[in-house]
Design a protein around this motif. Structure first.
Motif, PDB file in Angstrom:
ATOM      1  N   LEU A   1      -0.310  -9.496   5.269  1.00 54.55           N
ATOM      2  CA  LEU A   1      -0.800  -8.120   5.283  1.00 54.55           C
ATOM      3  C   LEU A   1       0.373  -7.185   4.995  1.00 54.55           C
ATOM      4  O   LEU A   1       1.425  -7.271   5.639  1.00 54.55           O
TER       5      LEU A   1
ATOM      6  N   MET B   1       1.206  -3.052   4.455  1.00 54.68           N
ATOM      7  CA  MET B   1       0.719  -1.677   4.533  1.00 54.68           C
ATOM      8  C   MET B   1       1.933  -0.751   4.518  1.00 54.68           C
ATOM      9  O   MET B   1       2.874  -0.943   5.291  1.00 54.68           O
TER      10      MET B   1
ATOM     11  N   PHE C   1      -2.073  -0.406   0.589  1.00 55.00           N
ATOM     12  CA  PHE C   1      -2.992  -1.209   1.431  1.00 55.00           C
ATOM     13  C   PHE C   1      -3.383  -2.422   0.597  1.00 55.00           C
ATOM     14  O   PHE C   1      -4.275  -2.332  -0.259  1.00 55.00           O
TER      15      PHE C   1
ATOM     16  N   CYS D   1      -4.929  -6.957   3.391  1.00 58.56           N
ATOM     17  CA  CYS D   1      -5.427  -5.992   4.373  1.00 58.56           C
ATOM     18  C   CYS D   1      -6.906  -5.718   4.144  1.00 58.56           C
ATOM     19  O   CYS D   1      -7.694  -5.585   5.093  1.00 58.56           O
TER      20      CYS D   1
ATOM     21  N   SER E   1      -9.734  -6.536   7.052  1.00 57.22           N
ATOM     22  CA  SER E   1     -10.403  -5.405   7.704  1.00 57.22           C
ATOM     23  C   SER E   1     -11.801  -5.167   7.182  1.00 57.22           C
ATOM     24  O   SER E   1     -12.637  -4.593   7.875  1.00 57.22           O
TER      25      SER E   1
END
Length: 726
Positions: free
Chosen positions: A35, A37, A48, A52, A56
């Protein structure tokens, strides 16, 4: 205005030149499983990546330029997490839970790095994360499992101990143990932890055998066994132990589960002693201590098998005292008993320890002598026995001259069957009596009228089976307290045009010896089931089966076919097994009987108390009921000893979870004594004589109509009897 992630101009990352520009960097961010960010100094999302998005459920377009926290965190967590991400110090590691679009919770371990401006303020935060949900769930499960283990460990009623079998200094060192383990062995926890488990062994078992035991546990765990521990006070007590391997903190340990079985061992020893005593009592005459008929036949069978491989002979000498009834009548039974004991002593003094002296009952004795050269030596032994009984006996102040008649049968040349050889010796003894008593006679074939009669009986019985000339009567089995009908026993009857009414005691042994017992048993079972189907459900029927039938491989299938043929369930049938079953193939019988119980058939051990079986038989056979033999009731009203025997047997049955039925009940006195013990059920002439099927139809219909009997435990007009009983 929506922000397009592809058109957003990102600050040029310091790594971009090395990889050919930001396009390559974005490509790398999209293909990595990590991930990634990127946040600006206010916490708004600048990058993002696809990982990710996948975790999510959000698209980059939904979060770019916005704070991500409201989308992935619960409200009470947002300020805390945002502050942790933007407030430094950097680099740092943070772990928190994201809420996905579909409501799932994922635990993420973030590694955060900041890009600072010239004044030291946070310009960018680059956060890389790893989904550690599975690891945290596994960790929580381990913690929960360890907590459960600790709870069970501490609260277990059994003694539990953790042992390190790999300690180089202390063989099989105790790592931990629960209170029950300490209490069982008499130590405190601090005395045991750190010590070798050999502290509790009568010898250094683990120091000597530890590697082999560990290999055994690894191969077959868990392993079970019995051993012994030495208590702190020095006493050694038996334990039952189970051992298995567990891993605690990355170490291989042995978990031992121990139980003090001292009470069980004492109970088993008491049961063995009781069984041994009952076996001895069942095989020996109570008055003289000599073997009884059952043990005599067993020993004779062994001798006959042995002599078949040798050149010697076996002699059976049947002895009957002449005029013994007169001794009882004139001097009393106590003097008669003393005389019988004296005779037993004299006979035993005349033979070798390997020979057998038995008492069949009354004044009848049998001596089995083996390894004889022939008729002449057998005659010398018989005359020696005869002479040993002749000296006068002084009993009760009276001098008694003992005279005896003896019959001798010898194999070879006479029968090789124990019962036949005994019968032939008996016939020779009666011939001695007919010729004037007080003498010795050998068996001769001309005496074998009984054998001819048996052969004729066999022929007629075979004919009766072929022509369906047998019939069944039924005798009730009733509640000892209320008289309520509990069941009926099917009893075979035979009336022959030449022999007349032939009692079962005469033709059943013939059927067993000739093999006719199998077709006879099949006929009885089928006829009883046919009649039971005609009556309808309500009252079960008991059918006698012999050991020969139960031992057959097709017996269970035959019972099942018979039930199916008449549309009956197994619960409507009870099979009564004679005690002779105990001396046959016990393991095969137990297997067949277990299969019958699976059909719902109830199983009763008939004639119990006649000396054929022991407590060990009851423990090995899957039984529901004990049926006490009528012979146990002969002195029930007059003899406290007889009452104690019956009461002991009923108590034994209750202890084994077996119901009890007593047969041969003929007087109200017997019934009252049995009621007081208490006894479940009774059968006998007092409560109903055997009668034809039609005699029971009305009573069975009453049971089917759920008619109830008196509630006060009494018979209003005496115990119920079958029609024609009086």
């Amino acid at each position: 205005m929506a922000i397009n992630s592809r058109s957003l101009k990102m600050p040029r990352a310091p790594w971009a030149p090395a990889f050919g520009g930001p396009g390559l960097a974005e490509t790398i961010l999209d293909v990595t499983d990590t991930l990634v960010m990127v946040l600006d100094g206010r916490g708004c999302v600048l990058q993002f990546n696809r990982a990710c998005e996948q975790l999510s459920g959000l698209e980059a377009a939904q979060v770019l330029g916005r704070e991500v926290w409201p989308l992935v965190l619960d409200e009470h967590e947002r300020d805390v997490v945002a502050g942790a991400f933007l407030g430094g110090p950097f680099p740092n590691r943070r772990e928190h839970t994201w809420r996905t679009v579909d409501g799932r919770r994922r635990v993420i371990l973030w590694s955060n790095t900041a890009v600072l401006d010239r004044r030291g303020g946070v310009r960018l935060v680059i956060a890389t994360g790893v989904d550690v949900t599975a690891e945290r769930e596994a960790q929580a499960a381990r913690q929960e499992s360890e907590a459960r283990f600790r709870t069970l460990f501490e609260q277990s009623a059994d003694g539990l101990v953790l042992i390190d079998p790999h300690d180089p200094d202390v063989p099989w060192r105790i790592v931990d143990c629960n209170e029950a383990f300490c209490r069982m062995n008499g130590y405190d926890t601090e005395d045991l932890i750190g010590a070798s488990i050999d502290l509790l062994h009568p010898y250094p078992m683990m120091a000597q055998e530890g590697p082999d035991l560990l290999a055994w546990i690894r191969e077959e765990q868990p392993v079970h066994g019995e051993g012994a521990h030495r208590h702190r006070d020095g006493t050694v007590f038996p334990i039952e132990s189970a051992s298995s391997l567990v891993t605690v903190g990355g170490r291989e340990l042995v978990l031992g589960q121990d139980r003090d079985i001292s009470e069980r061992k004492r109970a088993e020893e008491q049961l063995r002693q009781l069984a041994a005593q009952m076996t001895f009592d069942a095989q020996h005459d109570a008055l003289t201590g000599l073997p009884n008929r059952a043990l005599l036949l067993d020993r004779l069978q062994l001798e006959l098998r042995r002599v078949a491989r040798a050149t010697s002979c076996v002699a059976v000498i049947f002895i009957d005292l002449d005029g013994f009834k007169r001794v009882n009548d004139m001097l009393g039974h106590a003097v008669g008993d003393d005389l019988l004991r004296e005779v037993a002593v004299r006979l035993q003094a005349c033979v070798r320890p390997s020979d057998t002296v038995a008492r069949l009952g009354g004044d009848e004795f049998v001596v089995v002598v083996s390894d004889l050269s022939g008729r002449e030596e057998a005659g010398r032994v018989a005359r020696r026995l005869h002479a040993a009984l002749e000296p006068t006996v002084t009993l009760g102040g009276q001098q008694i001259n003992v005279q005896s008649s003896m019959g001798v049968a010898l194999h070879p040349p006479h029968s090789s069957l124990p019962a036949n050889l005994l019968r032939q010796a008996d016939m020779a003894m009666y011939q001695a009596k007919r010729e004037g008593k007080n003498g010795v006679r050998f068996f001769a074939s001309t005496l074998d009228v009984a054998a001819q009669s048996q052969m004729f009986t066999e022929v007629r019985l075979r004919r009766a089976l072929q022509r369906q000339e047998l019939h069944l009567h039924y005798q009730p089995q009733v509640d000892a307290r209320t008289g309520a009908l509990l069941g009926l026993e099917a009893l075979v009857r035979w009336t022959d045009e030449q022999l007349g009414d032939v009692p079962p005691a005469r033709f059943i042994p013939v059927a067993e010896e000739s093999g006719l017992i199998v077709p006879l048993g099949q006929w009885v079972l089928n006829e009883a089931c046919r009649q039971l189907a005609q009556w309808g459900p309500g009252v079960p029927v008991a059918v006698n089966v012999s050991a020969l039938e139960v031992a057959r491989d097709d017996f269970v299938a035959g019972v099942r076919r018979t039930l199916d043929r008449h549309g009956l369930s197994g619960t409507q049938l009870k099979l009564e097994l004679t005690e002779r079953l105990a001396v046959r193939d016990l393991h095969r019988a137990a297997r067949h009987l277990s299969q019958l119980r699976e059909l719902g058939v109830r199983l009763s051990l008939d004639d119990f108390g006649t000396g054929q079986s022991s407590v060990s038989t009851l423990l090995q056979l899957p039984l529901d009921e004990l049926k006490l033999d009528r012979s146990l009731l002969m002195d029930l009203e007059d003899s406290p000893e007889a009452r104690r025997v019956v009461e002991s047997l009923t108590s034994l049955a209750r202890g084994l979870n077996l119901s009890v039925i007593v047969e041969g009940v003929e007087t109200t006195g017997q019934l009252e004594i049995l009621r007081a013990m208490p006894c479940n059920a009774v059968q006998g002439y007092l409560t109903g004589r055997p009668a034809a099927p039609d005699a029971w139809t009305e009573r069975i219909r009453a049971v089917q109509a759920q008619a109830t009997g008196p509630e006060d435990g009494t018979f209003p007009d005496g115990p119920p009897a079958a029609p024609g009983a009086h």
